[in-house]
Design a protein around this motif. Sequence first.
Motif, PDB file in Angstrom:
ATOM      1  N   VAL A  20      14.396 -45.895 -34.732  1.00 51.84           N
ATOM      2  CA  VAL A  20      14.070 -45.499 -33.422  1.00 51.84           C
ATOM      3  C   VAL A  20      14.699 -45.791 -32.388  1.00 51.84           C
ATOM      4  N   ASN A  21      14.836 -47.038 -32.178  1.00 46.85           N
ATOM      5  CA  ASN A  21      15.812 -47.771 -31.098  1.00 46.85           C
ATOM      6  C   ASN A  21      17.242 -47.420 -30.856  1.00 46.85           C
ATOM      7  N   ARG A  22      17.768 -47.097 -32.280  1.00 43.88           N
ATOM      8  CA  ARG A  22      19.000 -46.536 -32.398  1.00 43.88           C
ATOM      9  C   ARG A  22      19.242 -45.048 -31.845  1.00 43.88           C
ATOM     10  N   MET A  23      18.095 -44.213 -32.234  1.00 40.12           N
ATOM     11  CA  MET A  23      18.150 -42.815 -31.656  1.00 40.12           C
ATOM     12  C   MET A  23      18.090 -43.023 -30.188  1.00 40.12           C
ATOM     13  N   LEU A  24      17.473 -44.010 -29.687  1.00 33.76           N
ATOM     14  CA  LEU A  24      17.442 -43.819 -28.051  1.00 33.76           C
ATOM     15  C   LEU A  24      18.498 -44.722 -27.386  1.00 33.76           C
ATOM     16  N   ALA A  25      19.344 -45.372 -28.369  1.00 34.47           N
ATOM     17  CA  ALA A  25      20.445 -46.134 -27.850  1.00 34.47           C
ATOM     18  C   ALA A  25      19.866 -47.255 -27.022  1.00 34.47           C
ATOM     19  N   ARG A  26      18.751 -47.953 -27.475  1.00 32.02           N
ATOM     20  CA  ARG A  26      18.115 -48.963 -26.960  1.00 32.02           C
ATOM     21  C   ARG A  26      18.598 -50.326 -27.659  1.00 32.02           C
ATOM     22  N   THR A  27      19.121 -51.436 -26.869  1.00 33.51           N
ATOM     23  CA  THR A  27      19.441 -52.535 -27.584  1.00 33.51           C
ATOM     24  C   THR A  27      18.831 -53.697 -26.710  1.00 33.51           C
ATOM     25  N   CYS A  28      18.347 -54.468 -27.498  1.00 35.16           N
ATOM     26  CA  CYS A  28      17.468 -55.620 -26.810  1.00 35.16           C
ATOM     27  C   CYS A  28      18.379 -56.504 -26.301  1.00 35.16           C
ATOM     28  N   ASP A  29      17.796 -57.028 -24.964  1.00 36.63           N
ATOM     29  CA  ASP A  29      18.464 -58.138 -24.202  1.00 36.63           C
ATOM     30  C   ASP A  29      18.018 -59.609 -24.931  1.00 36.63           C
ATOM     31  N   ARG A  30      18.830 -60.114 -25.729  1.00 36.30           N
ATOM     32  CA  ARG A  30      18.552 -61.227 -26.611  1.00 36.30           C
ATOM     33  C   ARG A  30      18.161 -62.409 -25.581  1.00 36.30           C
ATOM     34  N   ASN A  31      18.965 -62.533 -24.558  1.00 40.54           N
ATOM     35  CA  ASN A  31      18.828 -63.684 -23.703  1.00 40.54           C
ATOM     36  C   ASN A  31      17.303 -63.565 -22.881  1.00 40.54           C
ATOM     37  N   PHE A  32      17.288 -62.346 -22.528  1.00 41.04           N
ATOM     38  CA  PHE A  32      15.777 -62.201 -21.816  1.00 41.04           C
ATOM     39  C   PHE A  32      14.681 -62.549 -22.694  1.00 41.04           C
ATOM     40  N   VAL A  33      14.826 -62.046 -24.004  1.00 45.49           N
ATOM     41  CA  VAL A  33      13.654 -62.276 -24.983  1.00 45.49           C
ATOM     42  C   VAL A  33      13.686 -63.823 -25.360  1.00 45.49           C
ATOM     43  N   ASP A  34      14.831 -64.390 -25.442  1.00 51.29           N
ATOM     44  CA  ASP A  34      14.877 -65.817 -25.896  1.00 51.29           C
ATOM     45  C   ASP A  34      14.210 -66.635 -24.678  1.00 51.29           C
ATOM     46  N   GLY A  35      13.866 -65.970 -23.488  1.00 48.13           N
ATOM     47  CA  GLY A  35      13.341 -66.918 -22.365  1.00 48.13           C
ATOM     48  C   GLY A  35      11.719 -67.048 -22.543  1.00 48.13           C
ATOM     49  N   GLY A  36      11.240 -66.167 -23.600  1.00 50.46           N
ATOM     50  CA  GLY A  36       9.829 -66.665 -24.133  1.00 50.46           C
ATOM     51  C   GLY A  36       8.727 -66.115 -23.337  1.00 50.46           C
ATOM     52  N   SER A  37       9.027 -64.991 -22.543  1.00 50.20           N
ATOM     53  CA  SER A  37       8.019 -64.308 -21.653  1.00 50.20           C
ATOM     54  C   SER A  37       7.527 -63.085 -22.078  1.00 50.20           C
ATOM     55  N   VAL A  38       8.109 -62.635 -23.393  1.00 51.90           N
ATOM     56  CA  VAL A  38       7.798 -61.305 -23.792  1.00 51.90           C
ATOM     57  C   VAL A  38       6.680 -61.335 -24.687  1.00 51.90           C
ATOM     58  N   ARG A  39       5.972 -60.301 -25.206  1.00 45.97           N
ATOM     59  CA  ARG A  39       5.041 -59.964 -26.393  1.00 45.97           C
ATOM     60  C   ARG A  39       5.655 -60.406 -27.693  1.00 45.97           C
ATOM     61  N   MET A  40       5.006 -61.342 -28.262  1.00 47.11           N
ATOM     62  CA  MET A  40       5.548 -61.761 -29.708  1.00 47.11           C
ATOM     63  C   MET A  40       4.568 -61.510 -30.793  1.00 47.11           C
ATOM     64  N   PHE A  41       4.729 -61.692 -31.932  1.00 46.56           N
ATOM     65  CA  PHE A  41       3.917 -61.452 -33.086  1.00 46.56           C
ATOM     66  C   PHE A  41       3.975 -62.848 -33.740  1.00 46.56           C
ATOM     67  N   THR A  42       2.836 -63.162 -34.489  1.00 45.13           N
ATOM     68  CA  THR A  42       2.881 -64.389 -35.370  1.00 45.13           C
ATOM     69  C   THR A  42       3.568 -63.968 -36.356  1.00 45.13           C
ATOM     70  N   ASP A  43       3.804 -62.972 -37.110  1.00 42.70           N
ATOM     71  CA  ASP A  43       4.286 -62.605 -38.393  1.00 42.70           C
ATOM     72  C   ASP A  43       5.800 -61.942 -38.205  1.00 42.70           C
ATOM     73  N   VAL A  44       6.394 -62.413 -36.935  1.00 41.17           N
ATOM     74  CA  VAL A  44       7.592 -61.914 -36.719  1.00 41.17           C
ATOM     75  C   VAL A  44       8.273 -62.915 -36.144  1.00 41.17           C
ATOM     76  N   PRO A  45       8.768 -63.892 -36.917  1.00 41.18           N
ATOM     77  CA  PRO A  45       9.640 -65.244 -36.430  1.00 41.18           C
ATOM     78  C   PRO A  45      10.855 -64.875 -35.799  1.00 41.18           C
ATOM     79  N   MET A  46      11.541 -65.465 -35.015  1.00 44.73           N
ATOM     80  CA  MET A  46      12.837 -65.315 -34.642  1.00 44.73           C
ATOM     81  C   MET A  46      13.949 -65.134 -35.779  1.00 44.73           C
ATOM     82  N   SER A  47      13.651 -65.741 -37.041  1.00 47.34           N
ATOM     83  CA  SER A  47      14.516 -65.711 -38.018  1.00 47.34           C
ATOM     84  C   SER A  47      14.189 -64.305 -38.733  1.00 47.34           C
TER      85      SER A  47
END
Length: 340
Positions: A283-310
């Motif tokens: 769906v992200n590709r359908m919408l041409a949405r690409t995550c800003d990794r630098n922003f996300v790596d700043g740590g202020s976003v919503r995260m999930f315990t079962d989705v590690p950065m790896s």
Amino acid sequence: VTATDKTDPNLAASAYVAVNVPISVNPGGGSSGGTTTKTYTITATAGAHGSIDPEGRVSVKGGSDKVFTISPNNGYRIEEVRVDGRSVGTVSYYVFSNIDENHTISVTFAEARPANNNGIADPSETGVANWLRVTDHSAFMNGFGNGLFGPSENITRAQTAQMFYNLLVNKDVPVTISFTDVDDDAWYAEAVKTLASLGIVSGLGNGTFAPNRQITRAEFTVIATRFAKVNANATNTFTDVNPSDWYYSAISTAASYGWIAGMADGSFQPGAKITRAQAATIVNRMLARTCDRNFVDGGSVRMFTDVPMSHWAYYQIMEATNSHTHRYDTDGYETWTGLK
């Protein structure tokens, strides 16, 4: 997705939206049967960097149709078209039909998203922008309320319908289809009935929808391509997808747009159940949405315990679950400017 889906796996997106309202005439001293056709006004405005034709206060006769054509300047794109204050997406023209009241239509333009080398087709070109919100980057998936996202869990028919319903440009759709196993108070009821009425999903042929049934990668791809124009020139490169398969055209189209990719061995595994992480990525590709990794790596976003950065889909899931404002850098990639 059922046998009914398989008969028509690609429903082309409409090029425009029409407003259908009944013809209205006012009694009076006219020359034909004692009636006079009333005149209404459509006020058309365009923001900077583009035009709408005709523009201004346009007088139209009751019961007539009027077409408005929208054109961005070079280097710009249609950002949003609003009719009577309601968004109708990024359509390039709009038709008012059987006019019996005053209307407004307005359009805004934005700088064109620069082409990038990620191989993802522009949703304005594929037709997805006519159906789904591509400029408003709101979250279209959620977790389970306990800090978990379930990236490896298989997505159900109800979840699929709800996800695409969240993204619809126009949710004001006359509901013409219902199912015996979709209760009116079910959390997915409105989504299922709306998408079924649009012809995006269908039931099992006996009045049921089977909302909790898991769907395959091929079935999900078929639903996704119903929001797009079919690429008749697309060819398939997956070793396990053949021209005789009911989903061949959908998978070929989705691959040509850069929405899907195969496995390391060159297969697509169309019969495998699709996971929530895989669905978010498509769906992200359908919408041409690409995550800003630098922003996300700043740590202020919503995260999930079962989705590690790896996790292979970590940034795809962050894009799908965090509402944000954005702009595009000079290479055409998304830069987040804040959360919302």
